[in-house]
Design an enzyme around this catalytic site. Sequence first.
Site, mmCIF file in Angstrom:
data_model
loop_
_atom_site.group_PDB
_atom_site.id
_atom_site.type_symbol
_atom_site.label_atom_id
_atom_site.label_comp_id
_atom_site.label_asym_id
_atom_site.label_seq_id
_atom_site.Cartn_x
_atom_site.Cartn_y
_atom_site.Cartn_z
ATOM 1 N N THR A 144 0.829 -1.202 0.000
ATOM 2 C CA THR A 144 0.000 0.000 0.000
ATOM 3 C C THR A 144 0.867 1.256 0.000
ATOM 4 O O THR A 144 1.950 1.279 0.598
ATOM 5 C CB THR A 144 -0.936 -0.014 1.231
ATOM 6 O OG1 THR A 144 -1.655 1.212 1.264
ATOM 7 C CG2 THR A 144 -0.186 -0.153 2.539
ATOM 8 N N SER A 179 -1.728 3.225 10.253
ATOM 9 C CA SER A 179 -2.605 2.414 11.120
ATOM 10 C C SER A 179 -1.945 1.060 11.367
ATOM 11 O O SER A 179 -0.958 0.706 10.706
ATOM 12 C CB SER A 179 -3.951 2.162 10.422
ATOM 13 O OG SER A 179 -3.758 1.279 9.322
ATOM 14 N N TYR A 181 -3.150 -1.673 10.420
ATOM 15 C CA TYR A 181 -3.234 -2.363 9.118
ATOM 16 C C TYR A 181 -2.049 -1.969 8.236
ATOM 17 O O TYR A 181 -1.344 -2.835 7.702
ATOM 18 C CB TYR A 181 -4.559 -2.027 8.400
ATOM 19 C CG TYR A 181 -4.400 -2.100 6.905
ATOM 20 C CD1 TYR A 181 -4.251 -3.343 6.280
ATOM 21 C CD2 TYR A 181 -4.325 -0.947 6.113
ATOM 22 C CE1 TYR A 181 -4.032 -3.421 4.904
ATOM 23 C CE2 TYR A 181 -4.117 -1.023 4.750
ATOM 24 C CZ TYR A 181 -3.960 -2.262 4.150
ATOM 25 O OH TYR A 181 -3.727 -2.341 2.798
ATOM 26 N N HIS A 182 -1.845 -0.655 8.062
ATOM 27 C CA HIS A 182 -0.755 -0.224 7.171
ATOM 28 C C HIS A 182 0.591 -0.741 7.700
ATOM 29 O O HIS A 182 1.478 -1.096 6.931
ATOM 30 C CB HIS A 182 -0.742 1.302 7.032
ATOM 31 C CG HIS A 182 -1.895 1.870 6.233
ATOM 32 N ND1 HIS A 182 -3.044 2.345 6.819
ATOM 33 C CD2 HIS A 182 -2.075 2.037 4.897
ATOM 34 C CE1 HIS A 182 -3.874 2.790 5.873
ATOM 35 N NE2 HIS A 182 -3.311 2.614 4.701
ATOM 36 N N LYS A 185 1.490 -4.167 6.509
ATOM 37 C CA LYS A 185 2.060 -4.189 5.151
ATOM 38 C C LYS A 185 3.560 -3.881 5.196
ATOM 39 O O LYS A 185 4.326 -4.408 4.398
ATOM 40 C CB LYS A 185 1.362 -3.148 4.271
ATOM 41 C CG LYS A 185 -0.092 -3.414 4.010
ATOM 42 C CD LYS A 185 -0.284 -4.564 3.042
ATOM 43 C CE LYS A 185 -1.689 -4.627 2.505
ATOM 44 N NZ LYS A 185 -1.949 -5.802 1.678
#
Length: 382
Positions: A144, A179, A181-182, A185
């Site tokens: 991302t 976040s 989530y990020h 990654k």
Amino acid sequence: MRIMIAGGDGFCGWPTALYFSNRGHEVAILDNMIRRKWDEELGTQSLTPIFSLEERIGAWKETSGKDIRMYVGDLTEYDFVENAMREFQPEAFVHYAEQRSAPYSMIDRQHAVFTQVNNVVGTLNVLFAIKNIVPDCHLIKLGTMGEYGTPNIDIEEGYLKVSHKGREDVLPYPKQPFSFYHLSKVHDSHNIMFTCKAWGIRATDLNQGVVYGLWTDECKVDERLYNRVDYDGVFGTALNRFCIQAAVGHDLTVYGKGGQTRAFLDIRDTLQCVELAALNPADKGEFRVFNQFTEQFSVLELAERVSEVAKQMGMEAKIAHLQNPRVEKEEHYYKAIHTKLIDLGLKPHLLSDELISNMIETAIRYRDRVNVGVIAPSASWR
Ligand code: NAD
Ligand code: USQ
């Protein structure tokens, strides 16, 4: 080419599977259907009606004459991953199969832990299975643009040339994710980079921006092939959300000032980019990073664009500046380089008023499926 698409029941994965299948590749989908369970957990559903994966694949066979194989299981279970790789022998493994919502990862401790375990362990299992079963397979991993955050200098494609105390090196670009989530990654990228060096894995990390739209040529053919699209405050993403909000008469939910600038691309370009990566694989041991987007916009610019198109369609879409549930800069410099996919031949579909009005029309058609109660953002970063 034999291509395995992990996450092939999802928003990007399903149209990618049809796209490759339509072009004569041998395609297998691997998915554990967990995305459908998150909808139940959140009391929401795709704007568009979607059929079960079995029905989707059956409809594809009926309409195109082509087979897609199906492996239903969880990437965090190693034996399942190894067996699927042994049986299908993929030459390319497209990895979309992660928990991809930043707000979902910020709900509470359990959701943060789940997101990082699901994503990091799943990717580690894929790396081990490639090493053990199909060492020449090209890993095409969806990363991302949010791995980089919003630095006050240009964002390069994966690496930065640094001069320090009279010496120079090319180093991974600094990561300042938005976040949990990020962050998952970023952890994936490090694990992949390490295994390219240590085991000679060939990998392409596609740092993708926010994807908008939903229709691709293959998905339109039959309603059983329709793609999913999210509008809720957890999984819905900026531009798609604004179009759907306009259609149901909801104010457009700009968080804070709306100067947050992000990289965006049309879903049709996601497919093109993944195809370009597959047809031009990374070398053995190479960890290649492409920034996968076509244009950058601020959130407020997008809301204004949607509001204007809605007005031309005879609707009023007011912009509301909500209190920002996230911790992020609302005004900042943003310039991200994205030449590598263009050099490989990407022909971008730039954002048009026509696409926005098509999205609004789709949302009007399925207005009855929208639960207005789940539009507001529900997860807070604080
Ligand atoms: P999605 O949630 O629609 O699809 C993900 C799919 O992966 C789902 O079908 C889900 O069931 C499956 N999955 C998740 N965990 C799994 C596991 N452990 N084992 C097996 N299957 C699992 O997401 P999407 O929007 O299609 O995104 C796909 C990928 O692209 C994600 O990795 C995401 O981070 C990345 N990406 C998406 C966007 C976007 O705007 N949608 C932007 C940039 C990057
Ligand atoms: N935003 C609003 N209003 C909304 C929704 C979002 O102002 O109703 C703002 C957010 O605060 C943020 C920006 O729009 O500043 C983008 O948010 P988003 O929800 O559209 O996208 P994001 O959380 O960044 O995540 C999405 C995908 C994720 C992918 C990422 C690409 O869900 O999987 O990794 O886009 S990127 O943004 O480049 O990191």
